[in-house]
Design a protein around this motif. Structure first.
Motif, PDB file in Angstrom:
ATOM      1  N   THR A   1       1.974   3.471   4.516  1.00 28.66           N
ATOM      2  CA  THR A   1       2.795   2.251   4.435  1.00 28.66           C
ATOM      3  C   THR A   1       4.193   2.564   3.881  1.00 28.66           C
ATOM      4  O   THR A   1       5.183   2.430   4.583  1.00 28.66           O
ATOM      5  CB  THR A   1       2.092   1.179   3.583  1.00 28.66           C
ATOM      6  OG1 THR A   1       0.829   0.874   4.188  1.00 28.66           O
ATOM      7  CG2 THR A   1       2.932  -0.089   3.486  1.00 28.66           C
TER       8      THR A   1
ATOM      9  N   ASP B   1      -1.464  -0.252   6.242  1.00 27.53           N
ATOM     10  CA  ASP B   1      -1.707   0.338   7.562  1.00 27.53           C
ATOM     11  C   ASP B   1      -3.153   0.120   8.019  1.00 27.53           C
ATOM     12  O   ASP B   1      -3.483   0.462   9.145  1.00 27.53           O
ATOM     13  CB  ASP B   1      -1.417   1.847   7.521  1.00 27.53           C
ATOM     14  CG  ASP B   1      -2.265   2.582   6.485  1.00 27.53           C
ATOM     15  OD1 ASP B   1      -2.455   2.030   5.379  1.00 27.53           O
ATOM     16  OD2 ASP B   1      -2.742   3.695   6.764  1.00 27.53           O
ATOM     17  N   ILE B   2      -4.004  -0.424   7.159  1.00 25.09           N
ATOM     18  CA  ILE B   2      -5.444  -0.483   7.460  1.00 25.09           C
ATOM     19  C   ILE B   2      -5.880  -1.930   7.755  1.00 25.09           C
ATOM     20  O   ILE B   2      -5.830  -2.787   6.862  1.00 25.09           O
ATOM     21  CB  ILE B   2      -6.277   0.059   6.270  1.00 25.09           C
ATOM     22  CG1 ILE B   2      -5.835   1.478   5.887  1.00 25.09           C
ATOM     23  CG2 ILE B   2      -7.783   0.025   6.587  1.00 25.09           C
ATOM     24  CD1 ILE B   2      -6.134   2.557   6.904  1.00 25.09           C
TER      25      ILE B   2
ATOM     26  N   GLU C   1      -0.173   5.048   1.027  1.00 25.08           N
ATOM     27  CA  GLU C   1      -0.450   6.010   2.101  1.00 25.08           C
ATOM     28  C   GLU C   1      -0.436   5.320   3.467  1.00 25.08           C
ATOM     29  O   GLU C   1      -1.237   4.417   3.721  1.00 25.08           O
ATOM     30  CB  GLU C   1      -1.837   6.607   1.830  1.00 25.08           C
ATOM     31  CG  GLU C   1      -2.114   7.909   2.500  1.00 25.08           C
ATOM     32  CD  GLU C   1      -3.536   8.377   2.198  1.00 25.08           C
ATOM     33  OE1 GLU C   1      -4.088   9.091   3.031  1.00 25.08           O
ATOM     34  OE2 GLU C   1      -4.093   8.009   1.152  1.00 25.08           O
TER      35      GLU C   1
ATOM     36  N   ASP D   1       0.873  -1.164   0.000  1.00 27.12           N
ATOM     37  CA  ASP D   1       0.000   0.000   0.000  1.00 27.12           C
ATOM     38  C   ASP D   1       0.924   1.232   0.000  1.00 27.12           C
ATOM     39  O   ASP D   1       2.122   1.109   0.299  1.00 27.12           O
ATOM     40  CB  ASP D   1      -0.859  -0.067   1.268  1.00 27.12           C
ATOM     41  CG  ASP D   1      -1.499   1.253   1.611  1.00 27.12           C
ATOM     42  OD1 ASP D   1      -2.299   1.742   0.796  1.00 27.12           O
ATOM     43  OD2 ASP D   1      -1.192   1.819   2.683  1.00 27.12           O
TER      44      ASP D   1
HETATM   45 MG   LIG Z   1      -2.813   3.052   3.482  1.00 21.37          MG
END
Ligand SMILES: [Mg+2]
Length: 250
Positions: A18, A201-202, A16, A14
Protein backbone atom coordinates in the motif's frame (compact mmCIF):
# COMPACT_ATOMS: atom_id res chain seq x y z
CA UNK A 1 -14.22 7.78 -7.27
CA UNK A 2 -17.34 8.83 -5.45
CA UNK A 3 -17.57 12.01 -3.43
CA UNK A 4 -18.43 10.07 -0.26
CA UNK A 5 -15.07 8.34 -0.43
CA UNK A 6 -13.29 11.67 -0.65
CA UNK A 7 -14.65 12.62 2.76
CA UNK A 8 -12.94 11.31 5.89
CA UNK A 9 -11.52 12.38 9.23
CA UNK A 10 -8.88 9.70 9.42
CA UNK A 11 -6.96 7.89 6.68
CA UNK A 12 -5.82 4.49 7.87
CA UNK A 13 -3.05 3.00 5.75
CA UNK A 14 -1.72 -0.52 5.41
CA UNK A 15 2.03 -0.70 4.70
CA UNK A 16 3.04 -3.72 2.64
CA UNK A 17 1.56 -3.38 -0.87
CA UNK A 18 0.00 0.00 0.00
CA UNK A 19 2.56 2.61 1.11
CA UNK A 20 5.52 0.32 0.56
CA UNK A 21 6.50 -2.32 -1.97
CA UNK A 22 5.99 -5.93 -1.01
CA UNK A 23 9.49 -6.60 -2.31
CA UNK A 24 11.01 -4.22 0.28
CA UNK A 25 9.64 -6.41 3.05
CA UNK A 26 10.49 -9.73 1.40
CA UNK A 27 13.70 -8.89 -0.48
CA UNK A 28 15.25 -6.36 1.91
CA UNK A 29 13.90 -6.57 5.47
CA UNK A 30 13.57 -10.33 5.91
CA UNK A 31 16.97 -11.12 4.33
CA UNK A 32 18.55 -8.39 6.48
CA UNK A 33 17.19 -10.01 9.64
CA UNK A 34 18.30 -13.44 8.44
CA UNK A 35 21.83 -12.26 7.65
CA UNK A 36 22.28 -10.29 10.85
CA UNK A 37 20.55 -12.47 13.44
CA UNK A 38 23.68 -14.44 14.32
CA UNK A 39 25.84 -11.37 14.91
CA UNK A 40 23.03 -9.71 16.85
CA UNK A 41 22.56 -12.71 19.15
CA UNK A 42 26.30 -13.15 19.75
CA UNK A 43 26.77 -9.45 20.51
CA UNK A 44 23.77 -9.22 22.83
CA UNK A 45 23.60 -12.79 24.20
CA UNK A 46 23.98 -11.66 27.82
CA UNK A 47 21.58 -8.70 27.63
CA UNK A 48 18.24 -8.92 29.43
CA UNK A 49 16.25 -8.20 26.23
CA UNK A 50 17.90 -11.00 24.33
CA UNK A 51 17.66 -13.43 27.27
CA UNK A 52 13.91 -12.79 27.39
CA UNK A 53 13.51 -13.27 23.64
CA UNK A 54 15.52 -16.49 23.72
CA UNK A 55 13.39 -17.77 26.58
CA UNK A 56 10.17 -16.87 24.71
CA UNK A 57 11.40 -18.44 21.48
CA UNK A 58 11.90 -21.77 23.23
CA UNK A 59 8.25 -21.67 24.32
CA UNK A 60 6.79 -21.49 20.81
CA UNK A 61 5.51 -24.88 19.60
CA UNK A 62 7.62 -24.74 16.42
CA UNK A 63 10.83 -24.89 18.49
CA UNK A 64 10.37 -28.63 19.06
CA UNK A 65 9.62 -29.11 15.34
CA UNK A 66 12.80 -27.27 14.46
CA UNK A 67 14.94 -29.36 16.81
CA UNK A 68 13.49 -32.49 15.19
CA UNK A 69 14.87 -31.32 11.83
CA UNK A 70 18.46 -31.27 13.18
CA UNK A 71 20.59 -34.38 12.71
CA UNK A 72 22.64 -33.55 15.79
CA UNK A 73 20.91 -31.06 18.09
CA UNK A 74 23.43 -29.25 20.29
CA UNK A 75 23.52 -30.31 23.92
CA UNK A 76 23.60 -26.71 25.03
CA UNK A 77 21.43 -23.77 24.15
CA UNK A 78 23.56 -21.27 22.25
CA UNK A 79 23.38 -18.44 19.75
CA UNK A 80 23.87 -20.90 16.87
CA UNK A 81 20.81 -22.95 17.81
CA UNK A 82 18.62 -19.86 18.16
CA UNK A 83 20.02 -18.41 14.92
CA UNK A 84 19.05 -21.60 13.11
CA UNK A 85 15.58 -21.51 14.62
CA UNK A 86 15.00 -17.85 13.68
CA UNK A 87 16.12 -18.52 10.09
CA UNK A 88 13.79 -21.53 10.01
CA UNK A 89 10.87 -19.32 11.14
CA UNK A 90 11.69 -16.67 8.54
CA UNK A 91 11.93 -19.28 5.75
CA UNK A 92 8.58 -20.74 6.73
CA UNK A 93 7.07 -17.24 7.13
CA UNK A 94 5.96 -18.14 10.67
CA UNK A 95 5.38 -14.83 12.42
CA UNK A 96 5.65 -15.71 16.09
CA UNK A 97 5.75 -12.79 18.50
CA UNK A 98 9.27 -13.20 20.01
CA UNK A 99 10.70 -13.55 16.50
CA UNK A 100 8.96 -10.33 15.46
CA UNK A 101 10.41 -8.63 18.55
CA UNK A 102 13.89 -9.89 17.69
CA UNK A 103 13.58 -8.82 14.04
CA UNK A 104 12.50 -5.37 15.24
CA UNK A 105 15.68 -5.02 17.31
CA UNK A 106 17.87 -6.17 14.40
CA UNK A 107 16.16 -3.76 12.00
CA UNK A 108 16.46 -0.92 14.54
CA UNK A 109 20.25 -1.33 14.42
CA UNK A 110 20.16 -1.40 10.62
CA UNK A 111 18.07 1.76 10.39
CA UNK A 112 20.17 3.54 13.04
CA UNK A 113 23.35 2.77 11.11
CA UNK A 114 21.79 3.94 7.83
CA UNK A 115 22.10 0.50 6.24
CA UNK A 116 18.31 0.25 6.04
CA UNK A 117 15.90 2.87 4.76
CA UNK A 118 12.14 2.28 4.69
CA UNK A 119 10.70 2.14 1.19
CA UNK A 120 7.68 4.33 0.45
CA UNK A 121 6.23 5.03 -2.99
CA UNK A 122 6.89 8.57 -4.19
CA UNK A 123 3.22 9.63 -3.95
CA UNK A 124 3.09 8.71 -0.24
CA UNK A 125 4.88 11.73 1.31
CA UNK A 126 2.87 14.10 -0.92
CA UNK A 127 -0.41 12.42 0.08
CA UNK A 128 0.49 12.53 3.78
CA UNK A 129 1.25 16.25 3.47
CA UNK A 130 -1.98 16.97 1.54
CA UNK A 131 -4.14 15.07 4.02
CA UNK A 132 -2.61 16.82 6.99
CA UNK A 133 -2.96 20.20 5.27
CA UNK A 134 -6.66 19.36 4.86
CA UNK A 135 -6.90 18.65 8.60
CA UNK A 136 -7.13 14.86 8.40
CA UNK A 137 -5.38 12.48 10.76
CA UNK A 138 -3.32 9.58 9.44
CA UNK A 139 -3.01 6.19 11.14
CA UNK A 140 -1.20 2.99 10.26
CA UNK A 141 -2.54 -0.56 10.54
CA UNK A 142 -0.08 -3.31 9.65
CA UNK A 143 0.62 -6.85 10.75
CA UNK A 144 4.21 -5.76 11.35
CA UNK A 145 4.82 -4.59 14.92
CA UNK A 146 4.25 -0.94 15.85
CA UNK A 147 8.01 -0.71 16.49
CA UNK A 148 8.72 -1.92 12.93
CA UNK A 149 6.12 0.50 11.51
CA UNK A 150 7.81 3.43 13.25
CA UNK A 151 11.20 2.37 11.88
CA UNK A 152 9.94 2.21 8.28
CA UNK A 153 8.32 5.66 8.42
CA UNK A 154 10.85 7.27 10.77
CA UNK A 155 13.80 6.25 8.54
CA UNK A 156 12.16 6.29 5.13
CA UNK A 157 13.82 7.06 1.80
CA UNK A 158 11.77 10.29 1.91
CA UNK A 159 13.02 11.20 5.41
CA UNK A 160 11.10 11.12 8.68
CA UNK A 161 7.41 10.66 7.86
CA UNK A 162 6.39 9.94 11.46
CA UNK A 163 5.67 13.64 11.88
CA UNK A 164 2.54 13.03 9.74
CA UNK A 165 1.32 9.99 11.68
CA UNK A 166 -0.80 10.10 14.79
CA UNK A 167 -1.76 6.45 15.43
CA UNK A 168 -0.23 3.02 14.94
CA UNK A 169 -2.00 -0.33 15.15
CA UNK A 170 -0.67 -3.86 14.82
CA UNK A 171 -2.24 -7.26 15.49
CA UNK A 172 -2.56 -6.42 19.20
CA UNK A 173 -5.79 -4.70 18.11
CA UNK A 174 -6.88 -7.88 16.29
CA UNK A 175 -6.24 -9.64 12.99
CA UNK A 176 -6.52 -7.69 9.79
CA UNK A 177 -9.30 -9.72 8.24
CA UNK A 178 -11.60 -9.49 11.27
CA UNK A 179 -14.37 -6.92 11.61
CA UNK A 180 -13.75 -6.49 15.36
CA UNK A 181 -10.25 -5.13 14.74
CA UNK A 182 -11.63 -2.19 12.78
CA UNK A 183 -14.29 -1.55 15.43
CA UNK A 184 -11.47 -1.48 18.01
CA UNK A 185 -9.50 0.97 15.87
CA UNK A 186 -12.49 3.32 15.42
CA UNK A 187 -13.08 3.25 19.17
CA UNK A 188 -9.42 3.97 19.86
CA UNK A 189 -9.40 6.86 17.34
CA UNK A 190 -12.66 8.18 18.85
CA UNK A 191 -14.31 8.66 15.47
CA UNK A 192 -17.32 7.04 13.83
CA UNK A 193 -16.28 4.09 11.63
CA UNK A 194 -17.64 5.80 8.48
CA UNK A 195 -15.24 8.69 9.07
CA UNK A 196 -12.27 6.38 8.50
CA UNK A 197 -10.95 5.60 5.04
CA UNK A 198 -8.86 2.40 5.01
CA UNK A 199 -6.34 1.89 2.21
CA UNK A 200 -5.03 -1.62 1.61
CA UNK A 201 -3.99 -4.07 -1.10
CA UNK A 202 -5.87 -7.06 0.37
CA UNK A 203 -9.59 -7.49 -0.47
CA UNK A 204 -10.18 -9.57 2.69
CA UNK A 205 -8.94 -6.67 4.80
CA UNK A 206 -11.10 -4.21 2.87
CA UNK A 207 -14.11 -6.49 3.44
CA UNK A 208 -13.48 -6.68 7.19
CA UNK A 209 -13.08 -2.90 7.38
CA UNK A 210 -16.27 -2.36 5.40
CA UNK A 211 -18.24 -4.73 7.60
CA UNK A 212 -17.23 -2.56 10.57
CA UNK A 213 -18.56 0.50 8.71
CA UNK A 214 -15.26 1.95 7.43
CA UNK A 215 -14.73 3.07 3.85
CA UNK A 216 -12.15 1.03 1.98
CA UNK A 217 -10.20 1.52 -1.25
CA UNK A 218 -7.85 -1.04 -2.78
CA UNK A 219 -4.34 -0.28 -4.02
CA UNK A 220 -3.02 -2.01 -7.11
CA UNK A 221 0.69 -1.25 -6.74
CA UNK A 222 3.34 -2.85 -8.96
CA UNK A 223 4.07 -6.34 -7.64
CA UNK A 224 0.77 -6.70 -5.77
CA UNK A 225 -1.33 -9.81 -6.34
CA UNK A 226 -3.77 -9.30 -9.23
CA UNK A 227 -7.38 -8.53 -8.31
CA UNK A 228 -10.32 -10.46 -9.75
CA UNK A 229 -13.06 -8.76 -11.76
CA UNK A 230 -15.48 -9.23 -8.89
CA UNK A 231 -13.07 -7.57 -6.45
CA UNK A 232 -12.60 -4.71 -8.91
CA UNK A 233 -16.34 -4.19 -9.12
CA UNK A 234 -16.77 -4.38 -5.34
CA UNK A 235 -14.12 -1.78 -4.43
CA UNK A 236 -12.65 1.38 -5.81
CA UNK A 237 -9.20 0.36 -7.08
CA UNK A 238 -6.42 2.92 -7.51
CA UNK A 239 -2.80 2.51 -8.70
CA UNK A 240 -1.35 5.02 -6.19
CA UNK A 241 -2.41 7.74 -3.73
CA UNK A 242 -2.60 10.51 -6.36
CA UNK A 243 -6.41 10.28 -6.82
CA UNK A 244 -6.69 10.85 -3.05
CA UNK A 245 -4.63 14.05 -2.76
CA UNK A 246 -7.85 16.05 -2.41
CA UNK A 247 -9.56 14.16 0.43
CA UNK A 248 -11.79 16.40 2.51
CA UNK A 249 -13.08 16.57 6.05
CA UNK A 250 -16.79 15.89 6.56
MG1 LIG B 1 -0.76 -5.06 2.62
Amino acid sequence: MTTTERVAKVVLVDIEGTTTSISFVHDVLFPYAKENVNKFLRDSWKSDDTKQIVQDLQQVPQFADYKDTLSAPPAELDAELITGFVRYLIDKDLKVTPMKTLQGLIWAQGYASGKLKGHVYEDVPAAFQAWRDAGLRIGVYSSGSVAAQKLIFGHSIAGDLMTHLSAYFDTHVGHKQEQQSYENIAKSLEVAPEQILFLTDIPGEAAAARSAGLKAILLQRPGNAPLTDSQKSTYEVIPDFKPLYNLQLP
